[in-house]
Design a protein around this motif. Structure first.
Motif, PDB file in Angstrom:
ATOM      1  N   LYS A  50       0.838  -1.196   0.000  1.00 13.67           N
ATOM      2  CA  LYS A  50       0.000   0.000   0.000  1.00 13.67           C
ATOM      3  C   LYS A  50       0.872   1.245   0.000  1.00 13.67           C
ATOM      4  O   LYS A  50       2.057   1.196   0.333  1.00 13.67           O
ATOM      5  CB  LYS A  50      -0.903  -0.002   1.239  1.00 13.67           C
ATOM      6  CG  LYS A  50      -1.860  -1.185   1.319  1.00 13.67           C
ATOM      7  CD  LYS A  50      -2.644  -1.140   2.621  1.00 13.67           C
ATOM      8  CE  LYS A  50      -3.563  -2.342   2.746  1.00 13.67           C
ATOM      9  NZ  LYS A  50      -4.311  -2.358   4.029  1.00 13.67           N
ATOM     10  N   ASP A  51       0.275   2.362  -0.346  1.00 10.75           N
ATOM     11  CA  ASP A  51       0.965   3.647  -0.306  1.00 10.75           C
ATOM     12  C   ASP A  51       1.486   3.900   1.108  1.00 10.75           C
ATOM     13  O   ASP A  51       0.746   3.821   2.084  1.00 10.75           O
ATOM     14  CB  ASP A  51      -0.001   4.763  -0.724  1.00 10.75           C
ATOM     15  CG  ASP A  51       0.662   6.122  -0.755  1.00 10.75           C
ATOM     16  OD1 ASP A  51       1.898   6.181  -0.654  1.00 10.75           O
ATOM     17  OD2 ASP A  51      -0.058   7.133  -0.862  1.00 10.75           O
ATOM     18  N   GLY A  52       2.796   4.182   1.245  1.00 13.22           N
ATOM     19  CA  GLY A  52       3.386   4.457   2.545  1.00 13.22           C
ATOM     20  C   GLY A  52       3.837   3.228   3.310  1.00 13.22           C
ATOM     21  O   GLY A  52       4.405   3.351   4.400  1.00 13.22           O
ATOM     22  N   GLU A  53       3.621   2.044   2.754  1.00 20.90           N
ATOM     23  CA  GLU A  53       3.973   0.810   3.457  1.00 20.90           C
ATOM     24  C   GLU A  53       5.461   0.496   3.275  1.00 20.90           C
ATOM     25  O   GLU A  53       6.059   0.801   2.241  1.00 20.90           O
ATOM     26  CB  GLU A  53       3.132  -0.349   2.929  1.00 20.90           C
ATOM     27  CG  GLU A  53       3.271  -1.629   3.746  1.00 20.90           C
ATOM     28  CD  GLU A  53       2.316  -2.722   3.269  1.00 20.90           C
ATOM     29  OE1 GLU A  53       2.391  -3.834   3.820  1.00 20.90           O
ATOM     30  OE2 GLU A  53       1.502  -2.452   2.355  1.00 20.90           O
ATOM     31  N   LEU A  54       6.026  -0.143   4.293  1.00 18.84           N
ATOM     32  CA  LEU A  54       7.420  -0.560   4.233  1.00 18.84           C
ATOM     33  C   LEU A  54       7.590  -1.667   3.200  1.00 18.84           C
ATOM     34  O   LEU A  54       6.920  -2.691   3.253  1.00 18.84           O
ATOM     35  CB  LEU A  54       7.880  -1.057   5.607  1.00 18.84           C
ATOM     36  CG  LEU A  54       9.297  -1.628   5.684  1.00 18.84           C
ATOM     37  CD1 LEU A  54      10.333  -0.530   5.459  1.00 18.84           C
ATOM     38  CD2 LEU A  54       9.530  -2.307   7.032  1.00 18.84           C
TER      39      LEU A  54
END
Length: 481
Positions: A62-66
């Motif tokens: 997802k957007d912003g996920e590591l």
């Protein structure tokens, strides 16, 4: 100076073998094993004929996920940064205490120009700290003066470094106690015995300047470090690579001899197969000779390019000669060739990622600033003169250069779907790659090597230094227009 290195002639076949890429199946196996050891298992390295290799999503992000946390293969803090940031020599986590970090900043700020990481407080023993501070000649930095004209006395700075003075709320920002170098050099400190042992076994045992080493080697090593600090501290990284490979070779050789029930031969001949195995982690980094791949500075005209590149080669030659005097090993002689040295430094020039670790000192002052009413007023009575004396220096991060084996496999895009970005809880030198938008399974994970907001032609010019023209969607669209 004639940049002639006899080793390059004597060991030409071995050097050629070291510069060859391992077979594809060995490369794939190496990266599969690396990923299995990392905390993030949602990526896979794939070999690609055109681009060499790339990192692909093995799970949805997802957007912003590591996406990935990659450990350092070899890294080094910039010498000038050591005055401002006291960190672990292995993982680059801040160590000591908030008071010690601030005291060191004030000490070096008053002392003036110095690149040493050693000051009277760099010890894990509090009694030793006190003695060292009392004995130190701090006359030249008896006070740091804040912008408001308030002088911080020598005694105040000493008390911070020695642990006698505790700042308000600093207990909320506890840091690991400094652990000294196992060899006792007094130059490197660590966040734990584990980190100290890892660095010792990996490379520092060959690069330690303690009294236990031979005086001639110690003097040569000191000259090498001084030369690197005066010219380019990327040479420190190259030295770590050679030390790491040499120690890996010795370990592999010892294991091999135990397995076959033999003893080490008296003649120090190179076991090429073992040397190639020891070199493998480095062999997988993209390499060109440093003096060939470094970008031509704007103030150097094209007609002077040959002279400029020869000067770089001579600089590398000088550095290598100093390193050879300090740690040369006849069994690992090919590693000390100018050709290999140039390719190691070039690897860092093309593959390195800035090593950045946020300072807890900045977090501490921000915490005080966010306190309510009277607690803030009481705390700032102590911290405001310190903050003014530090000026912009209060927020300086740990800065250096490092090579990350998985991150270095990531290809460039001017419209990347990921970026290197430290989160609030990332407090060491590992590379942290975060998704910029949703990434689907099978999609390549890309980052930008440059400022992707630059105009098309400027981007292509910068990327030419990496040896390719970008054909990402953004570049193709802008080229067409």
């Amino acid at each position: 100076m004639a940049c002639i290195c006899p080793i390059d002639l004597q060991f030409a076949p071995e050097i050629s073998a070291l510069l060859q890429s391992p077979p594809s199946h060995e490369t794939q196996e190496y990266f599969d094993n690396l990923i299995a050891e990392r905390p993030c298992h949602g990526v896979k390295v794939k070999l690609d004929g055109e681009l060499g290799k790339g990192v692909y999503a093995d799970a949805e992000f997802k957007d912003g996920e590591l996406v990935l946390k990659d450990q350092i293969l070899v890294g080094s803090q910039h010498s000038t940064n050591k005055m401002d940031c006291f960190v672990c020599g292995s993982c680059f986590r801040f160590i000591g205490s908030i008071e010690l970090q601030i005291g060191r900043k004030l000490y070096f700020k008053g002392l003036g120009a110095s690149s040493s990481n050693h000051c009277p407080s760099d010890s894990s023993d509090e009694e030793d700290n006190s003695c060292a501070i009392e004995d130190a000649n701090l006359g030249e930095c008896s006070a740091s003066v804040s912008k408001g004209g308030i002088a911080l006395s020598q005694e105040f700075i000493e008390s911070l470094m020695g642990g006698q003075l505790l700042l308000p709320y600093s207990e909320k920002f506890s840091l690991p106690s400094p652990c000294p170098c196992p060899g006792g050099c007094g130059e490197e400190f660590y966040c734990s015995k584990s980190c100290a042992d890892i660095d010792w076994e990996t490379c520092h045992s060959l690069l330690c300047s303690s009294e236990k080493s031979k005086p001639s080697c110690r003097r040569a090593l000191s000259k090498f470090v001084e030369h690197a600090n005066d010219t380019n501290d990327i040479f420190i990284l190259a030295a770590k690579v050679i030390a790491m490979t040499s120690l890996r070779y010795k370990s592999l050789k010892e294991a091999h001899l135990k397995e076959v029930g033999s003893i080490a031969p008296r003649d120090a001949t190179v076991n090429l197969s073992l040397l190639l195995e020891a070199w493998k982690p480095v062999s997988l980094g993209y390499k060109k000779r440093w003096w060939d791949c470094i970008a031509l500075p704007e103030d150097v005209e094209n007609c002077n390019e040959a002279v400029f590149r020869l000067q770089l080669k001579e600089l590398a030659f000088e550095s290598l000669q100093l390193l050879k005097e300090a740690i040369f090993d006849e069994e690992c002689a090919p590693l000390f060739s100018l050709e290999i040295y140039g390719h190691i430094v070039g690897m860092f020039e093309l593959n390195n990622l800035d090593l950045v670790v946020a300072s807890p000192v900045e977090d501490y002052f921000l915490y005080v600033d966010d306190l309510p009413g009277s607690p803030k007023k009481a705390a700032e009575a102590v911290t405001r003169p310190i903050l003014d004396a530090l000026d912009d220096g209060y927020s300086i991060c740990c800065e250096g250069t490092a090579f990350f084996p998985l991150q270095s496999c990531m290809n460039h895009s001017c419209c990347p779907n990921a970026k290197a970005f430290k989160r609030d809880n990332d407090r060491d030198g590992q590379a942290t790659i975060i998704a910029l938008r949703p990434i689907q399974i099978g999609e390549e994970v890309t980052i930008s090597y440059i400022d992707e907001d630059l105009p098309y032609e400027e981007r292509q010019k910068l990327l030419a230094d990496y040896g390719f023209r970008c054909k990402c969607r953004k570049c193709l669209e802008e080229k067409a227009n």
